[in-house]
Design a protein around this motif. Sequence first.
Motif, PDB file in Angstrom:
ATOM      1  N   ALA A  46       0.620  -1.314   0.018  1.00 19.20           N
ATOM      2  CA  ALA A  46       0.050   0.153  -0.004  1.00 19.20           C
ATOM      3  C   ALA A  46       0.832   1.455  -0.034  1.00 19.20           C
ATOM      4  CB  ALA A  46      -0.987   0.170   1.332  1.00 19.20           C
ATOM      5  N   LEU A  47       0.694   2.303  -0.954  1.00 18.41           N
ATOM      6  CA  LEU A  47       1.297   3.267  -0.925  1.00 18.41           C
ATOM      7  C   LEU A  47       0.391   4.594  -0.826  1.00 18.41           C
ATOM      8  CD1 LEU A  47       3.593   2.265  -4.102  1.00 18.41           C
ATOM      9  CD2 LEU A  47       4.124   2.540  -1.711  1.00 18.41           C
ATOM     10  N   GLU A  48       0.954   5.742  -0.421  1.00 23.80           N
ATOM     11  CA  GLU A  48       0.028   7.018  -0.194  1.00 23.80           C
ATOM     12  C   GLU A  48       0.369   7.943  -1.445  1.00 23.80           C
ATOM     13  OE1 GLU A  48      -2.439   7.552   1.809  1.00 23.80           O
ATOM     14  OE2 GLU A  48      -2.098   5.643   2.788  1.00 23.80           O
ATOM     15  N   LEU A  49      -0.435   8.311  -2.244  1.00 23.61           N
ATOM     16  CA  LEU A  49       0.036   9.201  -3.513  1.00 23.61           C
ATOM     17  C   LEU A  49      -0.733  10.510  -3.243  1.00 23.61           C
ATOM     18  CD1 LEU A  49      -1.023   6.576  -6.396  1.00 23.61           C
ATOM     19  CD2 LEU A  49       1.298   7.057  -5.148  1.00 23.61           C
ATOM     20  N   GLU A  50      -0.065  11.491  -3.691  1.00 21.97           N
ATOM     21  CA  GLU A  50      -0.488  12.760  -3.778  1.00 21.97           C
ATOM     22  C   GLU A  50      -1.034  13.184  -5.086  1.00 21.97           C
ATOM     23  OE1 GLU A  50      -0.821  14.824  -1.058  1.00 21.97           O
ATOM     24  OE2 GLU A  50       0.227  13.247   0.169  1.00 21.97           O
ATOM     25  N   GLY A  51      -1.869  14.276  -5.333  1.00 16.62           N
ATOM     26  CA  GLY A  51      -2.253  14.645  -6.459  1.00 16.62           C
ATOM     27  C   GLY A  51      -1.048  14.949  -7.482  1.00 16.62           C
ATOM     28  N   GLY A  52      -1.307  14.302  -8.617  1.00 19.88           N
ATOM     29  CA  GLY A  52      -0.241  14.387  -9.757  1.00 19.88           C
ATOM     30  C   GLY A  52       0.959  13.412  -9.663  1.00 19.88           C
ATOM     31  N   ASP A  53       1.040  12.734  -8.603  1.00 22.80           N
ATOM     32  CA  ASP A  53       2.024  11.429  -8.414  1.00 22.80           C
ATOM     33  C   ASP A  53       1.433  10.401  -9.642  1.00 22.80           C
ATOM     34  OD1 ASP A  53       3.222  12.628  -6.421  1.00 22.80           O
ATOM     35  OD2 ASP A  53       2.458  11.276  -4.688  1.00 22.80           O
ATOM     36  N   GLU A  54       2.692   9.466 -10.217  1.00 19.81           N
ATOM     37  CA  GLU A  54       2.496   8.776 -11.196  1.00 19.81           C
ATOM     38  C   GLU A  54       2.948   7.486 -10.485  1.00 19.81           C
ATOM     39  OE1 GLU A  54       3.310   9.810 -15.375  1.00 19.81           O
ATOM     40  OE2 GLU A  54       5.130   8.428 -14.864  1.00 19.81           O
ATOM     41  N   ILE A  55       1.868   6.545 -10.672  1.00 19.02           N
ATOM     42  CA  ILE A  55       2.217   4.988 -10.211  1.00 19.02           C
ATOM     43  C   ILE A  55       2.647   3.997 -11.545  1.00 19.02           C
ATOM     44  CG2 ILE A  55       0.017   4.535  -9.714  1.00 19.02           C
ATOM     45  CD1 ILE A  55       1.026   2.842  -7.469  1.00 19.02           C
ATOM     46  N   THR A  56       3.461   3.237 -11.427  1.00 19.36           N
ATOM     47  CA  THR A  56       3.484   2.594 -12.709  1.00 19.36           C
ATOM     48  C   THR A  56       3.726   0.976 -12.007  1.00 19.36           C
ATOM     49  OG1 THR A  56       4.673   3.894 -14.124  1.00 19.36           O
ATOM     50  CG2 THR A  56       4.992   1.702 -14.517  1.00 19.36           C
ATOM     51  N   ILE A  57       2.985   0.066 -12.512  1.00 19.38           N
ATOM     52  CA  ILE A  57       3.185  -1.459 -12.000  1.00 19.38           C
ATOM     53  C   ILE A  57       3.741  -2.063 -13.162  1.00 19.38           C
ATOM     54  CG2 ILE A  57       1.502  -3.333 -11.219  1.00 19.38           C
ATOM     55  CD1 ILE A  57      -0.763  -0.856 -10.172  1.00 19.38           C
ATOM     56  N   VAL A  58       4.540  -2.990 -12.657  1.00 26.70           N
ATOM     57  CA  VAL A  58       5.420  -3.687 -13.641  1.00 26.70           C
ATOM     58  C   VAL A  58       5.331  -5.214 -13.301  1.00 26.70           C
ATOM     59  CG1 VAL A  58       7.742  -3.859 -14.754  1.00 26.70           C
ATOM     60  CG2 VAL A  58       6.972  -1.744 -13.673  1.00 26.70           C
ATOM     61  N   ASP A  59       5.150  -6.051 -14.460  1.00 26.60           N
ATOM     62  CA  ASP A  59       5.091  -7.222 -14.440  1.00 26.60           C
ATOM     63  C   ASP A  59       6.436  -7.596 -14.909  1.00 26.60           C
ATOM     64  OD1 ASP A  59       4.860  -9.928 -14.712  1.00 26.60           O
ATOM     65  OD2 ASP A  59       3.254  -9.960 -16.313  1.00 26.60           O
ATOM     66  N   ARG A  60       7.161  -8.014 -13.992  1.00 30.22           N
ATOM     67  CA  ARG A  60       8.773  -7.995 -14.450  1.00 30.22           C
ATOM     68  C   ARG A  60       9.090  -9.106 -15.285  1.00 30.22           C
ATOM     69  NH1 ARG A  60      12.557  -7.858  -9.288  1.00 30.22           N
ATOM     70  NH2 ARG A  60      14.067  -6.991 -10.984  1.00 30.22           N
ATOM     71  N   PHE A  61       8.557 -10.244 -14.926  1.00 30.66           N
ATOM     72  CA  PHE A  61       8.918 -11.450 -15.563  1.00 30.66           C
ATOM     73  C   PHE A  61       7.804 -12.095 -16.307  1.00 30.66           C
ATOM     74  CE2 PHE A  61      11.295 -11.791 -11.181  1.00 30.66           C
ATOM     75  CZ  PHE A  61      12.298 -11.302 -11.633  1.00 30.66           C
ATOM     76  N   GLY A  62       6.665 -11.421 -16.368  1.00 31.11           N
ATOM     77  CA  GLY A  62       5.675 -11.871 -17.424  1.00 31.11           C
ATOM     78  C   GLY A  62       4.866 -12.834 -17.042  1.00 31.11           C
ATOM     79  N   ALA A  63       3.407 -12.848 -17.513  1.00 32.64           N
ATOM     80  CA  ALA A  63       2.409 -13.852 -17.099  1.00 32.64           C
ATOM     81  C   ALA A  63       2.180 -14.035 -15.638  1.00 32.64           C
ATOM     82  CB  ALA A  63       2.807 -15.249 -17.443  1.00 32.64           C
ATOM     83  N   GLN A  64       2.317 -12.619 -15.146  1.00 28.27           N
ATOM     84  CA  GLN A  64       1.790 -12.589 -13.735  1.00 28.27           C
ATOM     85  C   GLN A  64       0.750 -11.607 -13.577  1.00 28.27           C
ATOM     86  OE1 GLN A  64       2.756 -14.290 -10.790  1.00 28.27           O
ATOM     87  NE2 GLN A  64       0.867 -12.754  -9.755  1.00 28.27           N
TER      88      GLN A  64
END
Length: 795
Positions: A46-64
């Motif tokens: 869990a992460l707290e984000l402020e307005g304008g913050d950008e979050i990227t979720i990465v499937d590092r090894f694929g098929a997940q």
Amino acid sequence: MTAPLDLSDLTSLPLDLARPRLVQPGLLPVVPGHERYWVRPGGVTALELEGGDEITIVDRFGAQAAEFTVLGNGGEDFAAVGLRADAPATVLGALTEASSFDNEQVARVVTALALRGLRPDAARAVRLFGGWSPAGSRETFTAQRPVTAVVGNPTWQMTFEELNPPSELMIEVQRANPHTRREIELPPPLADPILDVRIDNSTAIAYEVKKGDYIQILDVAGRQCSDFLAFDARALQEGRELGLDASTTRHIVGQAFSQPGLYGKFYNQDMDPLVEVVRDTVGRHDTFTPACNAKYYEDFGYPGHVNCTDNFNGQLDSYEVASRRSWPALNLFYNTMFDEHNMLVFDEPWSRPGDYVMMQAQRDLVCASSACPDDIDPSNGWVPTDIHLRVYSSERKFSMAISHRTTPDAAPKLTRETGFHERTSALTKQFTEYRNFWLPTHYDGYGPKAEYWACREKAVVMDLSPLRKFEVLGPDAEALLQYCMTRNIRKLSEGQVVYTAICNDTGGMIDDATVFRLSDTNFRVIPGDDYTGQWMRQMATEQGLDRVWVKDSTDQLHNIAVQGPASRDILRDLIWTPPQQADFDSVTWFRFTIGRIGDHQGTPVILSRTGYSGELGYELFCHPSHAPAVWDAVWEAGKPYGLAPLGLDALDMVRIESGLVFAGYDFDDQIDPFEAGIGFTVPLKTKEDDFSGREALLKRKENPQRRMVGLELQGNETAGHGDPVHVGRFQVGVVTSATRSPVLRKNIALCRMMVEHAEIGAEVQVGKLDGQQKRIPATVVKTPFYDPEKLKPRS
């Protein structure tokens, strides 16, 4: 436009190309305001984000798959990132089934949901990736207002039919206002602390700890030393100062500093244990130098400099501990070493932000900890920072562990137990840390010699679960392995296994491995090191192979080896195979089959005719949850045949006799397969396809400098790894592995020898002491020493 920096490659250029900068993965952020987090299978972050913050979720090894939940003040707020929920949050829903919320990250998520009137099992999510998403797939979202972002990582048990293990996700956050100074966030407490205090830089504190309580000392920003003192509290009350004594400790444990495991305690002058190291995420500390003191700074030209010794004196005065001009201490995170001239030298600490050492008090203690103020040399990376202290109650229990990182910027992994630990630990307390797992060195009631003879004359069972497993899947799987492995993978048949070297572009060995072919597009690679998987992914990218997935299945497949002359008889009636698989007697040398224990409803296993002993033998692979049942079945079937357990000490004896090489001893990335004695893994004439290191290996084979040979030593004194081998004054070789061979009744060694002295029958001398004052005569002999034609494993 420059390509993004790949922190897995230490040779990558920094983003700021205007001037050269140090590359320090894992310590310094590459981009201001850029943060990274990991989500392991079955976990949530869990992460707290402020307005304008950008979050990227990465499937590092694929098929997940990933489950993304967004929470605002009034409940779910997916609109804040431009999304609509489309599925239940299964990972969050599973939290309600947990018996307790000991994990602080989990507790944070549950609390965030509760504050918004949501139950974990009622939460929804946006499902990302999954199916066969390519490795490195990314989804980026921008927060329009403050929200709590929760990322869940679904997990499952890999089956032998669907060879797709779960893998970790990565989260990247780019803050909208990176110039706003954000306090470094400490890892959450491991339990409810009874003491939770910051030690400001250049200060120290004293505190009391009860017997059994745990002391966690954390490096807040990384590269910061913390001196530690401990005194027997009862002795202090009696007017005696019995404190942690580094010389006594080194004498008892036989190491420069104590680490988790058999030799994990620190002692006082009376040889009584004061603390035991339970966890260490750094692995480099100092017990040779005192805490910094006024004289050190005065001699350097800095009179009046604040120092740890004076800080300790001030803090311990209330306990009536006499002041000293210099305090001997356990200097946590202090990076000292002895160089080739026996000079004690030091450099910046290895510790990263959040790294820690945890110790358990062995009696009631008075302790003192500092945040070292040294800013005139590299001791604290030139910039003193804070230390954080947490003390936990003895009622809590923590696993014993050392931390390892595959690459400098990777998430640390603590030592873990194998699926067979419940059974092996019932037979012995002699465990050592081996490649991030606890393995037995030998078994109580047996011992290395008894285990050795059982392997040679009857049968043994050994836990080899730390071997890394990688599923290499997809249409480009064969092409990738054909490039990464020295052996000709295209010739590998389904149900066949091959032993191979893995080389870098200079021909040096990255690793060795066995490769299993399960189908046209499915392979399993079993090397020794985690990095091999990352390197294969890197090669896939460089070779333009985008239809291949390299998935780590180490935590889905644990394995035991059953080795020895009776191994076939023990397993023949134990293993059932379906009609479409090879039956037990059809599994010849370097073949495998998929079956079950007992009958068609039994525990699923993979059986391979492989091993590391030089004897007839097999390996059994299963899911860790099935490991106790597999061990029990083998153990019961082996009783009539005198089956014994085998630990690492005896394993070393049998593998050296059989000429089987070991990473870090017999080869490394400077040594090619010819020099390591496994040139047969490099078919330069028959493998037409290019592979990593081919050109370098062609040159090395044409101009060999060294060769792996066997040595038989005269007398009863053994050689050791690294001993020099001489002809006359000059060194011509080095011992890589050595043992006393019970069956040959001789001392033997594997030796990397200059080719001019590598002929069978050549007379050489193994150097002891300084290499000149004492020599052991030895003769070059053929390897393997035992069963040179390998008739036993082929039988």
